[in-house]
Design a protein around this motif. Structure first.
Motif, short mmCIF file in Angstrom:
data_model
loop_
_atom_site.label_atom_id
_atom_site.label_comp_id
_atom_site.label_asym_id
_atom_site.label_seq_id
_atom_site.Cartn_x
_atom_site.Cartn_y
_atom_site.Cartn_z
N UNK A 178 0.60 -1.35 0.07
CA UNK A 178 0.31 0.03 0.25
C UNK A 178 0.79 1.34 0.21
N UNK A 179 1.89 1.31 0.61
CA UNK A 179 2.30 2.42 0.67
C UNK A 179 3.99 1.78 1.10
N UNK A 180 5.43 2.68 1.13
CA UNK A 180 6.22 2.15 0.80
C UNK A 180 7.15 3.34 1.28
N UNK A 181 8.45 3.78 2.16
CA UNK A 181 9.09 4.46 2.91
C UNK A 181 10.65 3.97 2.59
N UNK A 182 11.42 4.41 1.62
CA UNK A 182 12.49 4.58 2.35
C UNK A 182 13.73 5.02 3.29
N UNK A 183 14.12 4.58 4.08
CA UNK A 183 15.19 5.22 4.90
C UNK A 183 17.31 5.27 4.51
N UNK A 184 17.00 6.27 4.41
CA UNK A 184 18.65 6.43 4.58
C UNK A 184 20.24 6.48 5.34
N UNK A 185 19.48 5.16 5.72
CA UNK A 185 21.03 5.16 7.44
C UNK A 185 22.28 5.76 6.73
N UNK A 186 22.60 5.27 5.82
CA UNK A 186 24.39 5.97 5.94
C UNK A 186 24.60 6.63 4.34
N UNK A 187 25.39 7.56 5.03
CA UNK A 187 25.78 8.72 3.69
C UNK A 187 26.87 7.71 2.00
N UNK A 188 26.13 7.99 1.14
CA UNK A 188 26.70 7.18 -0.40
C UNK A 188 27.89 8.20 -0.58
N UNK A 189 28.19 8.86 -0.01
CA UNK A 189 29.83 10.40 -0.43
C UNK A 189 30.83 9.63 0.37
N UNK A 190 30.52 9.00 1.45
CA UNK A 190 31.95 8.22 2.85
C UNK A 190 31.45 6.38 2.49
N UNK A 191 30.58 6.11 1.95
CA UNK A 191 30.05 4.67 2.52
C UNK A 191 30.80 3.93 1.59
N UNK A 192 31.07 3.08 1.59
CA UNK A 192 31.93 1.56 0.70
C UNK A 192 29.76 1.02 -0.12
N UNK A 193 30.16 0.75 -0.74
CA UNK A 193 28.42 0.96 -1.87
C UNK A 193 27.97 -0.28 -0.92
N UNK A 194 29.51 -1.53 -0.89
CA UNK A 194 28.67 -2.70 0.02
C UNK A 194 28.01 -2.93 0.88
N UNK A 195 28.97 -1.64 2.03
CA UNK A 195 28.07 -1.61 3.04
C UNK A 195 27.05 -0.30 3.54
N UNK A 196 26.96 0.38 2.81
CA UNK A 196 25.73 1.36 2.30
C UNK A 196 24.58 0.53 3.47
#
Length: 239
Positions: A212-230
């Motif tokens: 019905x609804x979806x929310x995304x929450x971005x816990x890590x900063x993509x500018x300083x975090x390795x992609x595999x750890x985001x």
């Protein structure tokens, strides 16, 4: 299953959280737990400056979402196909607790998704700075509606206390999502989110549930975090 919008996170979010210098830093004190286990939800972000975070309030419970129109995951209108081996643990049933937020609603075409979301997130952080407010959680995006050419969204950043009035022209004061939801945790690149949503669809179909609804929450900063750890938390309200 009918799904009215496609994933923009694969490219939009990384740019949205860094355009104009408004990068959001991850500040958890411990390494992220394995996907599917309880994780500290919203850490405290600040543009360019790490700030220690704290778990968001809420206790696990069975999801009993309100009735309403059926929503589709953001994977639908995107390009088909996976992005390698993507694994997703079963979700945790949680109850989200409302918190004060500053938010911006907007509309963008799929081609301009990065600019649209980026401008909204940066407007919120500018308002936080202007009003001498303190962010108290990770940025979130709610997908409101969409079509083949454009989509509507709501960008939110939790704050410690609601001001008497919003410190920005297009920035409003409101509440974060509240109520039962299924929490999926994705650890990995934003580019894999489309395939993650395909896995979520499979889970919901197997359980005879609809999104019905979806929310995304971005816990890590993509500018300083390795992609595999985001870390991206995906909260799904079902019916």
């Amino acid at each position: 299953m009918v799904r009215p919008f496609r994933a923009v996170s694969a490219v939009a979010v990384a740019i949205a959280l860094s355009v104009g210098g408004s990068a959001v830093a991850q500040t958890t004190t411990d390494a992220p737990p394995p996907a599917g286990q309880s994780t500290p939800a919203p850490v405290t972000p600040a543009p360019g400056t790490p700030v220690p975070g704290a778990p968001a309030p809420g206790t696990p419970s069975a999801a009993t979402p309100e009735a309403g129109k059926e929503m589709q995951s953001p994977a639908d209108l995107g390009k088909a196909g996976g992005h390698g081996d993507v694994t997703l643990a079963p979700p945790e049933a949680v109850t989200l607790t409302a918190r004060p937020v500053l938010f911006v609603t907007g509309k963008a075409t799929w081609d301009d998704a990065e600019e649209g979301i980026g401008n909204a997130v940066n407007a919120i952080f500018a308002a936080i700075a202007k009003g001498n407010l303190k962010a108290a959680g990770s940025p979130m995006i709610e997908y409101l509606d969409s079509g083949d050419e454009e989509f509507q969204f709501k960008a939110m950043v939790p704050i410690e206390a609601a001001p008497a009035k919003a410190p920005g022209k297009d920035v409003k004061v409101g509440q974060s999502p509240a109520g039962p939801a299924l929490k999926f945790v994705h650890q990995g690149a934003f580019e894999d989110l489309e395939e993650v949503y395909n896995r979520i669809d499979d889970f919901l179909v197997a359980k005879s549930l609809s999104m019905k609804k979806v929310y995304e929450e971005y816990v890590t900063d993509p500018t300083v975090t390795a992609q595999e750890k985001m870390i991206t938390n995906i909260y799904v309200v079902t019916e």
